[in-house]
Every structure is written in C-alpha cells, then in structure tokens.
Design an enzyme around this catalytic site. Structure first.
Site, PDB file in Angstrom:
ATOM      1  N   TYR A 267       0.853  -1.195   0.000  1.00  0.00           N
ATOM      2  CA  TYR A 267       0.000   0.000   0.000  1.00  0.00           C
ATOM      3  C   TYR A 267       0.882   1.236   0.000  1.00  0.00           C
ATOM      4  O   TYR A 267       1.776   1.372   0.842  1.00  0.00           O
ATOM      5  CB  TYR A 267      -0.893  -0.005   1.239  1.00  0.00           C
ATOM      6  CG  TYR A 267      -1.773   1.211   1.385  1.00  0.00           C
ATOM      7  CD1 TYR A 267      -2.890   1.377   0.578  1.00  0.00           C
ATOM      8  CD2 TYR A 267      -1.504   2.180   2.340  1.00  0.00           C
ATOM      9  CE1 TYR A 267      -3.710   2.492   0.712  1.00  0.00           C
ATOM     10  CE2 TYR A 267      -2.315   3.290   2.493  1.00  0.00           C
ATOM     11  CZ  TYR A 267      -3.427   3.442   1.668  1.00  0.00           C
ATOM     12  OH  TYR A 267      -4.231   4.534   1.810  1.00  0.00           O
TER      13      TYR A 267
ATOM     14  N   LYS B 122       5.430   9.682   8.587  1.00  0.00           N
ATOM     15  CA  LYS B 122       5.221   9.224   9.960  1.00  0.00           C
ATOM     16  C   LYS B 122       6.242   9.791  10.942  1.00  0.00           C
ATOM     17  O   LYS B 122       6.056  10.886  11.463  1.00  0.00           O
ATOM     18  CB  LYS B 122       5.161   7.689  10.011  1.00  0.00           C
ATOM     19  CG  LYS B 122       3.956   7.124   9.236  1.00  0.00           C
ATOM     20  CD  LYS B 122       3.762   5.665   9.478  1.00  0.00           C
ATOM     21  CE  LYS B 122       2.629   5.088   8.637  1.00  0.00           C
ATOM     22  NZ  LYS B 122       1.299   5.519   9.021  1.00  0.00           N
TER      23      LYS B 122
ATOM     24  N   ASP C 159       9.641   2.851  -0.577  1.00  0.00           N
ATOM     25  CA  ASP C 159       8.622   3.442   0.284  1.00  0.00           C
ATOM     26  C   ASP C 159       8.946   3.080   1.734  1.00  0.00           C
ATOM     27  O   ASP C 159       8.667   1.973   2.190  1.00  0.00           O
ATOM     28  CB  ASP C 159       7.245   2.925  -0.117  1.00  0.00           C
ATOM     29  CG  ASP C 159       6.126   3.495   0.740  1.00  0.00           C
ATOM     30  OD1 ASP C 159       6.423   4.126   1.774  1.00  0.00           O
ATOM     31  OD2 ASP C 159       4.949   3.303   0.376  1.00  0.00           O
TER      32      ASP C 159
END
Length: 417
Positions: free
Chosen positions: A149, A272, A244
């Site tokens: 994702y 994050k 990623d």
C-alpha cells in the site's frame, strides 16, 4: 470494557462523517464481521505507552498512531518543540528554518539522499514519486507489488493492502481503466515474476515502487537477496527504484530498511516518524532525478502546507532524540522478548501462529505456514485474530483492528507492561 460514551459519539459521527470515521480501518470492520464495524473507542488522550479512552480506561498501545510514535505518546521534547513553533505562527506560506533543519538532519542521517521535497502525507509523496519517475524517464508504466500500500492515489490502489485489503476491495472503484493499465503488479518475493515483467516491457517501465518490508497486509519480510535482485533489475533496465519507507524510515534502525539491508533506491518516501505525529511526507533521492521537480524542472509539485512549521519542528525534535539516545537496541530486545513469549504461549496452546518481526514492527498470522507473499496472507484465517483483538481490548491492550495491519512497539513500553 465499557464503551457507552464512545457509542454515543460514534452514533453522532455516523450522521456527519462517512462510516463515522475519517480513515476506514478505524471502524473496526475487519474485527467485527460487518462493514461498518463494531463501536470503535474514542481516545481522549495519549501519554507514553498508553491511550486513554473517553470512558477513562487505559490501554497499552501497540498501534502507536500507525507508526510515528516511536518515542511513545506526548514525548516532552517533542511537545516542547511544537509549543515553541506554535508561538511563532502556524502557516507562513514562505520558507522557514524548521524545514531547512529537518531536511539537513534527514540527509545527514541517510547520506544516499541528495535532495528532498517536503509535503503533507505519504500518499502525496508516493504520488509525486510516480510522476517524477515518469517525467525523468519519459516512460509510462509503474511496477508495484501485490499487497503493498502506497497511499490512495489512482495508480497505486491496484491490489493494495492496508484499509483496501481490510475492507475487501483491493482494487478501488473510481479508478479509470486507462490509469490502471499503466500499473503492473508483481508478487513480492518472486524474482522471476519481476524479471518477466521487465523482459516483456523492457523500455516502458518508468519505475518500481515497493515497501522493502511490506507492512500494509501484515508484515512480510524479504527473502535473502530479493531486494538486491530488484535493485539490479532497475539498474539494468534504466528504471527508477522507489523505496517506500513511510513505515520503516527511522523505525527499524537509524537508517531504516535501506541502511539495514544495504540496498538503496533512487528515490525514497518518508513520512510518519519525520513528522513526530503531525501530518507529513517527504520525497528524497538522487539530485539528478530530484532536480526534475519544479521549480528546477518540468515535473510539477506544490503544496500550501508543505514544510509546515509545526510538523517540521515535531519531526526535527523526534530525530534529535533518536540520534542522541537511540532506542533501537532496546526495541530490538523488547520485540524479541515479545515474539518469543507469544510463540511459547501459542505452542503451549497448540495454536498455529506466525510472528514476522523486524525491530519494533510485528504481525500475527494464525497459520502453520510461513508468510512470504500477499497470497500467503490471504490464506491465513482472520477470525482467530478478531477473537484475539477483542480479548486483548477487554484486558487493556490495543492491537491494530485488522489482521492486515502491522503492530508497533515504542520506547516508552517496558518489560513489565
């Protein structure tokens, strides 16, 4: 656990917010058996290793804001940095020193990065990375891996993980076929499958995007030499390798997954932890590629809140704490203790359980077979995890409300907890 106050809030929320939530997995849908889920608890506050619900109940938190809370919640140095930045203003619309200092700190920690562009989310950074790879190479096709994702942009919601997998719709509605046709999907940990795609489209693949440790369909660990194989194929065919590291960046070590594996992408996605819990994203990589972004190049990207001073200050403070007092050895030991303890309990109860773990990230799959791919994930039954989730919640422990999400440890947790 009592949820009367949260139930009332959830009913009100369903009247004004789609599904009563602003992100699908929060509805507890995959641990309840209904699309809209059981009643999620509403959080009043968070501190250290704990969440406190609106009912006043304390929960040991293994979600950690879905990854950024590596220091625990409300860390004093991060809180102070936000307060100092807040006193100076919230949104300038001009460059500020906080974004410069954070950019310097990231590039100093990850020396294979040469230029960086801040934005507001991991989704935005991944979307921009695809556009940049296409603009740099002059090619159209992108390769992603099933179960990975990378946010909810159109090109990447093809066989996705995270909430898309949780709610049974890996391929989102609303994506034009003309967009989807340029996204090629390969199974993770299958070297030959990726090589076959390159052989079939030798001059058409602009880039390959992957989570080096896929963590949005549960946690999957790469087989030995697999990441190096991906790197070698991208180099051979002139495609941009996009790593990623939204979850793993500064999470599993001071240099993330790439530093741990010593396999480096051409572009890197961060989010994050580099925002300390506030909205953030970043795209970074080789200067010759990054210079294709505006204003130096023809690939457009802009954002009103890119480099927002509050997010930059929080992220900078977090990285300063991580550098001064690295928690990684402690988190590795704590994670190993948890992993071994759970395996011993499962063995004693004769329950088949896989616990893939890397540093402070782990997942639980109720299957006797090792999980190496998205297909393996789908074979593991989800009902036992739902039972465990509710048992833990009743006993003061908050696990991810889906078997297809990864759990996180944080520095504030102890063996006693």
């Amino acid at each position: 656990m009592s949820t009367q106050i949260s139930q009332n809030y959830y009913k009100r929320a369903q009247n004004v917010m789609v599904g009563g939530v602003n992100s699908p997995v929060r509805s507890f849908g995959k641990v309840s058996g209904t699309p809209l889920g059981a009643t999620p608890f509403f959080t009043r506050s968070a501190e250290g290793p704990y969440l406190y619900t609106e009912e006043g109940q304390r929960l040991i938190d293994f979600v950690g804001g879905w990854g950024p809370a590596i220091l625990g919640h409300a860390h004093p140095q991060v809180q102070q940095a936000i307060q100092e930045a807040l006193a100076r203003g919230i949104c300038f619309g001009t460059p500020c020193v906080y974004e410069l200092l954070l950019a310097e700190a990231i590039i100093e920690a990850l020396p294979w990065l040469e230029r960086i562009r801040m934005c507001s989310s991991g989704t935005e950074a991944c979307m921009t990375a695809l556009r940049l790879a296409r603009g740099y190479t002059g090619r159209d096709k992108i390769v992603k891996f099933s179960g990975c994702y990378h946010g909810h942009s159109d090109s990447l919601l093809i066989q996705a993980g995270s909430g898309a997998l949780t709610h049974g719709h890996p391929d989102s509605a609303g994506i034009p076929l003309d967009t989807a046709k340029n996204t090629l999907v390969a199974p993770f940990n299958d070297p030959q499958a990726l090589q076959s795609l390159f052989e079939h489209y030798p001059d058409s693949i602009a880039g390959v995007i992957l989570e080096p440790y896929p963590a949005n369909c549960g946690l999957i660990l790469p087989l030995p030499d697999y990441l190096q194989h991906v790197r070698d194929l991208c180099t051979h065919y002139g495609s941009v390798l996009i790593m990623d590291e939204v979850m793993t960046g500064f999470r599993i070590g001071p240099q993330g997954a790439q530093g741990r594996e010593q396999v480096f992408g051409d572009l890197t996605i961060l989010a994050k932890i580099i925002g300390g819990g506030l909205p953030v994203g970043a795209l970074a990589g080789k200067a010759n590629i990054m210079k294709c972004l505006s204003p130096e190049g023809p690939v457009y990207h802009a954002g009103t809140l890119s480099g927002n001073p509050l997010s930059m200050a929080a992220g900078l403070a977090t990285l300063q704490v991580l550098r001064k007092n690295p928690p990684y050895a402690y988190l590795e030991a704590l994670g190993l203790q948890l992993q071994q303890g759970l395996q011993a309990l499962a063995h004693e109860a004769q329950i088949a359980l896989q616990i893939p773990r890397i540093g402070s990230m782990f997942s639980l799959f109720f299957t006797p077979h090792p999980v190496h791919s998205y297909e393996d994930v789908l074979k593991a039954p989800s009902a036992p995890y739902a039972q465990l989730f509710h048992h833990c919640l009743q006993n003061g422990i908050f696990l991810p409300p889906s078997p297809y999400e990864t759990a996180f440890l944080n520095q504030a947790q102890t063996e006693a907890i």
